[in-house]
Structures are given as structure tokens and as C-alpha cells.
Design a protein around this motif. Structure first.
Motif, PDB file in Angstrom:
ATOM      1  N   ALA A 133      55.545  74.054  19.125  1.00 38.63           N
ATOM      2  CA  ALA A 133      54.975  72.734  18.849  1.00 38.63           C
ATOM      3  C   ALA A 133      53.664  72.851  18.093  1.00 38.63           C
ATOM      4  CB  ALA A 133      54.778  71.961  20.154  1.00 38.63           C
ATOM      5  N   ARG A 134      52.850  73.819  18.471  1.00 42.42           N
ATOM      6  CA  ARG A 134      51.569  73.998  17.780  1.00 42.42           C
ATOM      7  C   ARG A 134      51.791  74.491  16.345  1.00 42.42           C
ATOM      8  NH1 ARG A 134      51.486  72.069  21.856  1.00 42.42           N
ATOM      9  NH2 ARG A 134      51.592  70.366  20.368  1.00 42.42           N
ATOM     10  N   TYR A 135      52.795  75.328  16.140  1.00 49.51           N
ATOM     11  CA  TYR A 135      53.137  75.780  14.796  1.00 49.51           C
ATOM     12  C   TYR A 135      53.581  74.598  13.938  1.00 49.51           C
ATOM     13  CZ  TYR A 135      55.934  77.820  11.046  1.00 49.51           C
ATOM     14  OH  TYR A 135      56.474  78.128   9.827  1.00 49.51           O
ATOM     15  N   ILE A 136      54.404  73.727  14.509  1.00 49.44           N
ATOM     16  CA  ILE A 136      54.866  72.536  13.788  1.00 49.44           C
ATOM     17  C   ILE A 136      53.678  71.643  13.444  1.00 49.44           C
ATOM     18  CG2 ILE A 136      56.189  70.396  14.041  1.00 49.44           C
ATOM     19  CD1 ILE A 136      58.194  72.078  15.725  1.00 49.44           C
ATOM     20  N   ASP A 137      52.736  71.497  14.384  1.00 49.63           N
ATOM     21  CA  ASP A 137      51.520  70.722  14.109  1.00 49.63           C
ATOM     22  C   ASP A 137      50.793  71.278  12.888  1.00 49.63           C
ATOM     23  OD1 ASP A 137      51.800  68.909  16.171  1.00 49.63           O
ATOM     24  OD2 ASP A 137      50.556  70.045  17.578  1.00 49.63           O
ATOM     25  N   LYS A 138      50.655  72.604  12.842  1.00 51.16           N
ATOM     26  CA  LYS A 138      49.921  73.233  11.748  1.00 51.16           C
ATOM     27  C   LYS A 138      50.638  73.018  10.414  1.00 51.16           C
ATOM     28  CE  LYS A 138      48.141  77.636  10.013  1.00 51.16           C
ATOM     29  NZ  LYS A 138      48.070  79.092  10.203  1.00 51.16           N
ATOM     30  N   VAL A 139      51.945  73.218  10.403  1.00 50.97           N
ATOM     31  CA  VAL A 139      52.716  73.029   9.170  1.00 50.97           C
ATOM     32  C   VAL A 139      52.619  71.576   8.714  1.00 50.97           C
ATOM     33  CG1 VAL A 139      55.042  73.016   8.194  1.00 50.97           C
ATOM     34  CG2 VAL A 139      54.299  74.935   9.614  1.00 50.97           C
ATOM     35  N   PHE A 140      52.691  70.655   9.661  1.00 49.83           N
ATOM     36  CA  PHE A 140      52.614  69.232   9.339  1.00 49.83           C
ATOM     37  C   PHE A 140      51.278  68.907   8.678  1.00 49.83           C
ATOM     38  CE2 PHE A 140      51.646  64.809  10.318  1.00 49.83           C
ATOM     39  CZ  PHE A 140      52.839  64.160  10.007  1.00 49.83           C
ATOM     40  N   ARG A 141      50.186  69.393   9.282  1.00 46.91           N
ATOM     41  CA  ARG A 141      48.858  69.095   8.728  1.00 46.91           C
ATOM     42  C   ARG A 141      48.685  69.706   7.342  1.00 46.91           C
ATOM     43  NH1 ARG A 141      47.295  69.982  14.223  1.00 46.91           N
ATOM     44  NH2 ARG A 141      46.902  72.180  13.754  1.00 46.91           N
ATOM     45  N   GLU A 142      49.178  70.939   7.158  1.00 47.77           N
ATOM     46  CA  GLU A 142      49.036  71.594   5.862  1.00 47.77           C
ATOM     47  C   GLU A 142      49.860  70.892   4.796  1.00 47.77           C
ATOM     48  OE1 GLU A 142      50.095  75.623   6.628  1.00 47.77           O
ATOM     49  OE2 GLU A 142      48.110  76.167   7.402  1.00 47.77           O
ATOM     50  N   THR A 143      51.053  70.430   5.175  1.00 55.44           N
ATOM     51  CA  THR A 143      51.896  69.697   4.229  1.00 55.44           C
ATOM     52  C   THR A 143      51.233  68.396   3.811  1.00 55.44           C
ATOM     53  OG1 THR A 143      53.903  70.623   5.214  1.00 55.44           O
ATOM     54  CG2 THR A 143      54.168  68.660   3.863  1.00 55.44           C
ATOM     55  N   MET A 144      50.653  67.698   4.793  1.00 50.59           N
ATOM     56  CA  MET A 144      49.978  66.442   4.483  1.00 50.59           C
ATOM     57  C   MET A 144      48.768  66.680   3.582  1.00 50.59           C
ATOM     58  SD  MET A 144      51.864  64.250   5.827  1.00 50.59           S
ATOM     59  CE  MET A 144      53.208  65.399   5.591  1.00 50.59           C
ATOM     60  N   LYS A 145      48.035  67.757   3.844  1.00 48.57           N
ATOM     61  CA  LYS A 145      46.856  68.058   3.030  1.00 48.57           C
ATOM     62  C   LYS A 145      47.254  68.337   1.592  1.00 48.57           C
ATOM     63  CE  LYS A 145      42.880  71.206   2.801  1.00 48.57           C
ATOM     64  NZ  LYS A 145      42.212  72.374   3.433  1.00 48.57           N
ATOM     65  N   THR A 146      48.348  69.069   1.420  1.00 46.15           N
ATOM     66  CA  THR A 146      48.831  69.373   0.073  1.00 46.15           C
ATOM     67  C   THR A 146      49.224  68.100  -0.664  1.00 46.15           C
ATOM     68  OG1 THR A 146      49.643  71.538   0.759  1.00 46.15           O
ATOM     69  CG2 THR A 146      50.587  70.624  -1.257  1.00 46.15           C
ATOM     70  N   ASN A 147      49.906  67.201   0.046  1.00 46.87           N
ATOM     71  CA  ASN A 147      50.332  65.952  -0.588  1.00 46.87           C
ATOM     72  C   ASN A 147      49.145  65.093  -0.989  1.00 46.87           C
ATOM     73  OD1 ASN A 147      53.417  65.307  -0.647  1.00 46.87           O
ATOM     74  ND2 ASN A 147      53.086  66.503   1.196  1.00 46.87           N
ATOM     75  N   ILE A 148      48.106  65.106  -0.157  1.00 47.24           N
ATOM     76  CA  ILE A 148      46.912  64.328  -0.483  1.00 47.24           C
ATOM     77  C   ILE A 148      46.253  64.880  -1.735  1.00 47.24           C
ATOM     78  CG2 ILE A 148      44.582  63.734   0.294  1.00 47.24           C
ATOM     79  CD1 ILE A 148      45.735  63.777   3.160  1.00 47.24           C
ATOM     80  N   GLN A 149      46.152  66.203  -1.813  1.00 52.44           N
ATOM     81  CA  GLN A 149      45.518  66.822  -2.973  1.00 52.44           C
ATOM     82  C   GLN A 149      46.289  66.548  -4.252  1.00 52.44           C
ATOM     83  OE1 GLN A 149      45.436  70.856  -1.567  1.00 52.44           O
ATOM     84  NE2 GLN A 149      43.428  70.654  -0.614  1.00 52.44           N
ATOM     85  N   GLN A 150      47.608  66.441  -4.135  1.00 53.76           N
ATOM     86  CA  GLN A 150      48.438  66.200  -5.304  1.00 53.76           C
ATOM     87  C   GLN A 150      48.441  64.724  -5.719  1.00 53.76           C
ATOM     88  OE1 GLN A 150      52.230  67.704  -4.039  1.00 53.76           O
ATOM     89  NE2 GLN A 150      51.744  69.818  -4.599  1.00 53.76           N
ATOM     90  N   MET A 151      48.111  63.861  -4.787  1.00 47.22           N
ATOM     91  CA  MET A 151      48.290  62.444  -5.016  1.00 47.22           C
ATOM     92  C   MET A 151      47.195  61.768  -5.821  1.00 47.22           C
ATOM     93  SD  MET A 151      49.628  60.043  -2.043  1.00 47.22           S
ATOM     94  CE  MET A 151      49.677  61.459  -1.043  1.00 47.22           C
ATOM     95  N   HIS A 152      45.955  62.114  -5.568  1.00 46.23           N
ATOM     96  CA  HIS A 152      44.810  61.494  -6.221  1.00 46.23           C
ATOM     97  C   HIS A 152      44.844  59.981  -5.967  1.00 46.23           C
ATOM     98  CE1 HIS A 152      43.902  65.381  -7.863  1.00 46.23           C
ATOM     99  NE2 HIS A 152      45.084  65.437  -8.438  1.00 46.23           N
ATOM    100  N   THR A 153      45.045  59.164  -7.012  1.00 45.77           N
ATOM    101  CA  THR A 153      44.996  57.714  -6.815  1.00 45.77           C
ATOM    102  C   THR A 153      46.292  57.015  -7.187  1.00 45.77           C
ATOM    103  OG1 THR A 153      44.071  57.403  -9.023  1.00 45.77           O
ATOM    104  CG2 THR A 153      42.508  57.650  -7.196  1.00 45.77           C
ATOM    105  N   GLU A 154      47.356  57.772  -7.439  1.00 48.39           N
ATOM    106  CA  GLU A 154      48.630  57.169  -7.814  1.00 48.39           C
ATOM    107  C   GLU A 154      49.757  57.765  -6.983  1.00 48.39           C
ATOM    108  OE1 GLU A 154      49.138  54.725  -9.875  1.00 48.39           O
ATOM    109  OE2 GLU A 154      47.153  54.589 -10.801  1.00 48.39           O
ATOM    110  N   LEU A 155      50.680  56.919  -6.577  1.00 47.69           N
ATOM    111  CA  LEU A 155      51.890  57.384  -5.905  1.00 47.69           C
ATOM    112  C   LEU A 155      52.972  57.601  -6.952  1.00 47.69           C
ATOM    113  CD1 LEU A 155      52.239  55.087  -2.749  1.00 47.69           C
ATOM    114  CD2 LEU A 155      52.108  57.567  -2.741  1.00 47.69           C
TER     115      LEU A 155
END
Length: 311
Positions: A157-179
């Protein structure tokens, strides 16, 4: 052969030995809890669908079936590879500890829906461990395996938490101000996985910050009307930069936006399930979900927005 035999109508059931015991017998309680745990693991498998964790869970399910026979037959079951199965769990635990890092504080479950279900399975495993402990003739290997399984589920569960947070961080960095379409579909898939787990068929729409639809996906057997509602919820959340369920209070009689939902060619809705998507406090789009109860739609929309926001 009929599924019902009527032999248990008197409140008893049979052990492997043929002995009839009450269904409240410690062994029956232990086997029933292990069976419950196996079903929880199946639910988690159905969410993940493929990958190393799915393979691990399937192996664990097969071991649990053999372990149940050990409990019911006082150690005379068919579980032959006891030590090997225990070592398998220990190796998995070591691997996920290395991947997820050390655990130095209390973990509050609920970081994301998947790890939450793994944590629920962990608590069932602990209950199974207590049930097995009440079986006086339970084998040492049975007790050890269930103890290791609880630890495995915790670190997974903790591993899944870490992967989830890292995936979300990557998506945020890629997103900037447009979807874009890829990000919108990523978000929709996450919401659909969550809705499928809860057994609810929904329509999910994602719109741009201007309110234009980027992607709309329809789960099988969802309501026809949900398609239009999901788009309107997303448009409303984007246009007004607020969740649609909060708008209901502002459009009530005598409130600031009284009657707003009847203007703008009925594009504005006050039904729960629309939520703006923000990055750095800036609205870059919105999500609309329709098909469940008001509470379900609100929960799914919030979850989807948080997936993108990484909050």
C-alpha cells in the motif's frame, strides 16, 4: 449437483475430517475470514488488472486456499510449499520497503482509492491472524504466513502511495496551464476505475478552461441522460470556477445568483458532480461526472480533480 445441500440449515458445517461443528467454531471463523481476505485481494486485482502486484496477489490467493485447508484439517491439508511461500512474502516485503523507503511515522490510509483497498485487506488479514490464533492446533507456518501477509499488504500500500504521488507530480509538471487529450483521458480512466470498483456506471466529461469538451467517456449501462449532464457539470465548474454542488446554495431564492441556472440557454447546472481542475491555484479545466447519487458524483469529481492537481 445443486449448490445448496441443506446440511447446514441446523447451524453446523463439516470439517475435512467429516466432523460436524457449529458455524461459530473457531476453525470456521478462521476459514471464513481467510476466504473474505481472498475476495478482497481479488477486488484489488480487478482494479490493477495487470503487472507484478497482480501476479503476486494471485499467488497469494492460491496459497490462502491451501492455507484454509490446513486450518480446517488440523495441518493435514495440501499446503506443501509452506516455507517457500513464506520466503516469497518476505522477499516481496524487502523489495517494496526498498522502493517505498522507510516508515518513520503513523500512516493515515486514504492517499488514493487503490492503496485504501489494500489497507482494508491488511486489516482483514490482521483479523484472520487473530482468528487463526484462536485455533489451538493451528500450525506455526500458518500463523507465520498470515503475519507476513499483513506486513506485505502494508508495504504494498505504501509503494502504491508513492507511485501515485510520483505519477501525479509528473502530470502536473507536464500540464502547465492547459489540459490536453492525453491528460483528460488519464483523468477519466482514473475516475472510471474508481466508479467500477464501487459498482457504479457513470459518464465522465473533461472540458478546457474555456468550457469546451476535451473528452467524454461513457461506461457501459450508464444512463443516457448522464452524457449531457456530465458535460454541463464540467462546463459549469469551469465557467464559474467552483464545484457545482456549492453553486446550488448561491442560486437559491434570495441568494446572490438566484435563477442563474435558468439563464445562458440552460448550460448551467447546480447538480453535484462538477469540479474545477486547478494547477498552482489557476483553473485549467473542469471535470463533470454523472450517473451515481449526488454524493457519488461529487466524490468521483473531487477524486478526479485531485488526481490532476496532485493534492
Amino acid at each position: 449437483m445443486k449448490i445448496y445441500t441443506q446440511t447446514g440449515d441446523d447451524g453446523t458445517t463439516g470439517l475435512y475430517s467429516g466432523e460436524r461443528v457449529p458455524k461459530t467454531h473457531p476453525k470456521i471463523e478462521a476459514v471464513g475470514t481467510l476466504d473474505e481476505l481472498t475476495s478482497h485481494l481479488g477486488g484489488i486485482k480487478s482494479i490493477i488488472q495487470k503487472g507484478p502486484i497482480v501476479d503476486e496477489l494471485e499467488k497469494i490467493q492460491k496459497s490462502l486456499i491451501l492455507l484454509m485447508s490446513e486450518v480446517a484439517s488440523s495441518g493435514k491439508g495440501e499446503w506443501q510449499n509452506k516455507q517457500g511461500d513464506i520466503r516469497f512474502l518476505e522477499n516481496c516485503i524487502d523489495h517494496y520497503e526498498q522502493q517505498a523507503g522507510s516508515f518513520t511515522k503513523f500512516i493515515l490510509p486514504g492517499d488514493n482509492p487503490l492503496s485504501s483497498q489494500v489497507d482494508i485487506a491488511r486489516t482483514v488479514a490482521r483479523r484472520a491472524e487473530r482468528a487463526v490464533a484462536r485455533c489451538q492446533d493451528a500450525q506455526t507456518e500458518v500463523r507465520k504466513y498470515i503475519n507476513r501477509l499483513s506486513d506485505y499488504l502494508y508495504v504494498a500500500a505504501r509503494y502504491i502511495d508513492k507511485v501515485f504521488r510520483e505519477t501525479m507530480k509528473t502530470n502536473i509538471q507536464q500540464m502547465h496551464t492547459e489540459l490536453n487529450l492525453e491528460q483528460a483521458n488519464f483523468l477519466i480512466e482514473k475516475v472510471k476505475e474508481y466508479a467500477a470498483y464501487k459498482g457504479i456506471q457513470v459518464v465522465v466529461a473533461v472540458v478546457s478552461k474555456e468550457g469546451s469538451p476535451i473528452s467524454v467517456q461513457v461506461m457501459d449501462n450508464s444512463f443516457v441522460i448522464s452524457y449531457e449532464l456530465a458535460i454541463k457539470k464540467a462546463f459549469t465548474a469551469s465557467a464559474l470556477k467552483m464545484p457545482t454542488h456549492e453553486l446550488a446554495r448561491l442560486t437559491a431564492k434570495g441568494a446572490q445568483f438566484e435563477g442563474l441556472e435558468n439563464m445562458l440557454d440552460a448550460k448551467i447546472v447546480t447538480l453535484g458532480g462538477g469540479c474545477p481542475i486547478k494547477v498552482g491555484g489557476i483553473v485549467i479545466g473542469a471535470i463533470g461526472v454523472s450517473g451515481g447519487s449526488a454524493e457519488d458524483d461529487i466524490e468521483f469529481a473531487r477524486y478526479g480533480a485531485q488526481c490532476i492537481e496532485g493534492e
